[in-house]
Design a protein around this motif. Structure first.
Motif, PDB file in Angstrom:
ATOM      1  N   ALA A 128      -5.546  16.949  -9.393  1.00  0.00           N
ATOM      2  CA  ALA A 128      -4.285  17.202  -8.685  1.00  0.00           C
ATOM      3  C   ALA A 128      -4.064  16.148  -7.609  1.00  0.00           C
ATOM      4  N   ASN A 129      -2.855  16.111  -7.086  1.00  0.00           N
ATOM      5  CA  ASN A 129      -2.477  15.132  -6.060  1.00  0.00           C
ATOM      6  C   ASN A 129      -3.372  15.277  -4.826  1.00  0.00           C
ATOM      7  N   LEU A 140       0.858  -1.178   0.000  1.00  0.00           N
ATOM      8  CA  LEU A 140       0.000   0.000   0.000  1.00  0.00           C
ATOM      9  C   LEU A 140       0.891   1.223   0.000  1.00  0.00           C
ATOM     10  N   SER A 141       0.655   2.127  -0.943  1.00  0.00           N
ATOM     11  CA  SER A 141       1.569   3.249  -1.114  1.00  0.00           C
ATOM     12  C   SER A 141       0.834   4.469  -1.655  1.00  0.00           C
ATOM     13  N   SER A 142       1.390   5.641  -1.398  1.00  0.00           N
ATOM     14  CA  SER A 142       0.860   6.865  -1.996  1.00  0.00           C
ATOM     15  C   SER A 142       1.315   7.006  -3.440  1.00  0.00           C
ATOM     16  N   THR A 143       2.268   6.166  -3.845  1.00  0.00           N
ATOM     17  CA  THR A 143       2.798   6.206  -5.211  1.00  0.00           C
ATOM     18  C   THR A 143       2.308   5.012  -6.014  1.00  0.00           C
ATOM     19  N   TYR A 154      -8.685  11.126   2.442  1.00  0.00           N
ATOM     20  CA  TYR A 154      -9.645  10.068   2.778  1.00  0.00           C
ATOM     21  C   TYR A 154      -8.977   8.713   3.030  1.00  0.00           C
ATOM     22  N   GLY A 155      -7.660   8.708   3.187  1.00  0.00           N
ATOM     23  CA  GLY A 155      -6.955   7.454   3.429  1.00  0.00           C
ATOM     24  C   GLY A 155      -6.842   6.562   2.205  1.00  0.00           C
ATOM     25  N   VAL A 156      -7.114   7.112   1.011  1.00  0.00           N
ATOM     26  CA  VAL A 156      -7.087   6.306  -0.215  1.00  0.00           C
ATOM     27  C   VAL A 156      -5.657   6.199  -0.742  1.00  0.00           C
ATOM     28  N   VAL A 157      -5.226   4.976  -1.014  1.00  0.00           N
ATOM     29  CA  VAL A 157      -3.866   4.704  -1.481  1.00  0.00           C
ATOM     30  C   VAL A 157      -3.903   3.731  -2.650  1.00  0.00           C
ATOM     31  N   ALA A 158      -2.739   3.553  -3.255  1.00  0.00           N
ATOM     32  CA  ALA A 158      -2.590   2.554  -4.313  1.00  0.00           C
ATOM     33  C   ALA A 158      -2.245   1.208  -3.705  1.00  0.00           C
TER      34      ALA A 158
END
Length: 221
Positions: free
Chosen positions: A165-166, A71-74, A171-175
């Protein structure tokens, strides 16, 4: 023996911070999607079972296959070079509202009625549909996009540019990056929601007394 007991007790304490180990996920298709994306159900080893959608339009995965994930922001794999490598603010809002069963986004049995529109909007907000023409379903994608994007703009009071935009973890949503074998072998990434940091810390702290009590009991013995 005392050293062994201490180590066992420490394991109870450390369990609170060791929230993620070897993570695996299996995804199954829910309802079917004419555009080749979600809705999918993700069954994970550490983050429960939840609905999800594809982030990338061109990379793929095989439903029913077990993958490792992080789980990552990227976003570590996506199809079009100009597509975002982050979760857009609009994507985060849209996915959160679908997960909360907001009737403006979640309709029909298991949300299937709105799944095509939600998936198309996610691809668009991530930049995967900019200049992209699906040879089989382009007309369908365009007709799906306008109503749901208008709904997101109305609900958030944000411009389309701001929605793309980033989201910076909104909302805690990640990849949920899928990979096979080694982390460099990535498959189609999906969306996931993780608890707010305060929630995770609170949950970890709840486990600490169990570790501490274990240490006390074992020391007495």
């Amino acid at each position: 023996m005392k050293k062994l007991s201490t180590l066992i007790g420490l394991a109870g304490v450390l369990f609170a911070t060791n929230l993620y180990g070897s993570l695996t996920v299996t995804l199954t298709e829910v309802g079917g999607n004419a555009n080749g994306g979600g809705l999918f159900q993700a069954v994970t080893s550490a983050n429960g079972t939840f609905d999800t959608f594809c982030i990338s339009i061109e990379t793929t995965f095989s439903p029913g296959t077990q993958y490792s994930y992080d789980l990552s922001s990227t976003i570590n794999a996506y199809g079009i070079p100009l597509a975002s490598s982050f979760i857009a603010a609009g994507t985060a809002y849209l996915y959160q509202q679908f997960s909360l069963r907001n009737p403006n986004y979640y309709a029909g049995v298991n949300g299937v009625d709105n799944a095509n529109a939600v998936q198309a909007a996610i691809w668009y907000l991530q930049g995967d549909l900019n200049g992209y023409v699906d040879p089989e379903n382009s007309a369908n994608l365009q007709s799906l996009l306008t109503p749901i994007l208008n709904q997101v703009e109305s609900d958030t009071h944000m411009t389309l540019a701001a929605l793309q935009a980033n989201g910076n973890g909104a909302y805690g949503v990640v990849a949920m990056n899928l990979y096979t074998g080694i982390p460099s072998s990535y498959n189609q990434p999906q969306l996931a929601i993780v608890p707010e940091p305060t929630t995770m810390i609170a949950g970890a702290l709840l486990l600490l007394p169990f570790g501490a009590s274990t240490l006390r009991i074992l020391r007495k013995r």
